[in-house]
Motif scaffolding. Sequence first.
Motif, PDB file in Angstrom:
ATOM      1  N   GLY A 198      22.346  38.026   1.964  1.00  0.00           N
ATOM      2  CA  GLY A 198      21.898  37.982   3.357  1.00  0.00           C
ATOM      3  C   GLY A 198      22.140  36.617   3.972  1.00  0.00           C
ATOM      4  O   GLY A 198      22.967  35.843   3.492  1.00  0.00           O
ATOM      5  N   THR A 199      21.416  36.317   5.029  1.00  0.00           N
ATOM      6  CA  THR A 199      21.586  35.035   5.715  1.00  0.00           C
ATOM      7  C   THR A 199      21.030  33.880   4.871  1.00  0.00           C
ATOM      8  O   THR A 199      20.184  34.074   4.001  1.00  0.00           O
ATOM      9  N   SER A 200      21.527  32.683   5.171  1.00  0.00           N
ATOM     10  CA  SER A 200      21.025  31.464   4.534  1.00  0.00           C
ATOM     11  C   SER A 200      20.508  30.526   5.615  1.00  0.00           C
ATOM     12  O   SER A 200      21.225  30.244   6.572  1.00  0.00           O
ATOM     13  N   CYS A 212      16.608  33.085  -3.819  1.00  0.00           N
ATOM     14  CA  CYS A 212      16.417  33.747  -2.527  1.00  0.00           C
ATOM     15  C   CYS A 212      14.945  34.043  -2.219  1.00  0.00           C
ATOM     16  O   CYS A 212      14.640  34.882  -1.368  1.00  0.00           O
ATOM     17  N   LYS A 225      17.502  37.079   1.293  1.00  0.00           N
ATOM     18  CA  LYS A 225      17.949  35.964   2.121  1.00  0.00           C
ATOM     19  C   LYS A 225      17.558  34.644   1.464  1.00  0.00           C
ATOM     20  O   LYS A 225      16.565  34.563   0.749  1.00  0.00           O
TER      21      LYS A 225
END
Length: 352
Positions: free
Chosen positions: A208-210, A138, A177
């Motif tokens: 979180g977002t990818s 991440c 993320k």
Amino acid sequence: MKKVRKITVIIFAFMMTLAMLIPVNAAGNKTIYIADSGDDSADGSETTPVQTLDAAYKLLGKDGGTICAAGAVTISGEAGRSLCEAADSYGPVTLTAKKDAVVTVTGAGLWLPTDTVIENIKFHFTYKDFNSYFVANCNKLVIGKGVEITKSDDAYGWPIIYGSGFYSFKYVKAGMKSDVTVKSGIFEEVYGGGGANGWGDHIDDVPGTSTVRILGGTVNTLYGGGNGTVGGTDPVVSYGDIFLEVSGGTVNHIVGNGKSANAPVKGNISVKVTGGSVTDIKVLSFNDDGETAVDGTTTVAGYEKYIGLASGFDKTETLTPSADTGDGALAVLFVSVTVLAAGIAVKRKIRV
């Protein structure tokens, strides 16, 4: 006086335009050189390089900087994994090489403890047990331009990129993320998520977002989610929204979700394809009922020729080339013209 002012304005506009065209490197200015012939007790200069990545990272410290292969470099075992235990000790790093240097990866792969740009470097992979990999944990990972990848005939395959973690090592922290950009190189698989082997308690999920962007290079399969669990039942989960963007290169298969039902997505999936060579774009189902292990909406947007390759999505959106403003070069050109126009306007005021 008026002539001097006009020249000053023109030069200022030109310098502003030039500044916008120069990429910004967040890493520090220090460069540490590495080579198999080096010594980890050395200072890391070009004439006295260190021998291992661990030593190079430690010399750069929190300020970060550049690690440059000054000659033949061999990466064995699970390079960089121990550094992830103290990731806060290291700043952003650019990994590169001198023109004739080759980095040979004989081990499982490379764990990254910090934001990393890899560019202008030659990798040769020889690992026979399975695909070697880059594990971003991440941290932001950019595979920049000039990355050349080769492998020996008996190597297992091309390398894999994990945007999140791998194995049962707790390097991914809450709220982090996944963010991966690929501009060159050859990769068997690129994951926004992570993968685990089911040993103990893992934190290979993406909390979180990818986001994964493919701008160039060759990727056999791009996955928004994770690889799933091998040898266990504990899933590898992507908890945030997933954003996949392909605008160049070759991507044989784009899969919005994970590789298996054991890699579920707890968020929305958005795929955008505006360029490159693509074979198919899909959301995988994992049983006869069409279950996708996705707890959210799946959307694909792209030019007409790409939308025709899509299957399994909840929504589709056909874009037109004129409506797509994602081209960075066009954006720079627009800003450059704006700056020059402003310069001309100032010149006219000065005349008055």
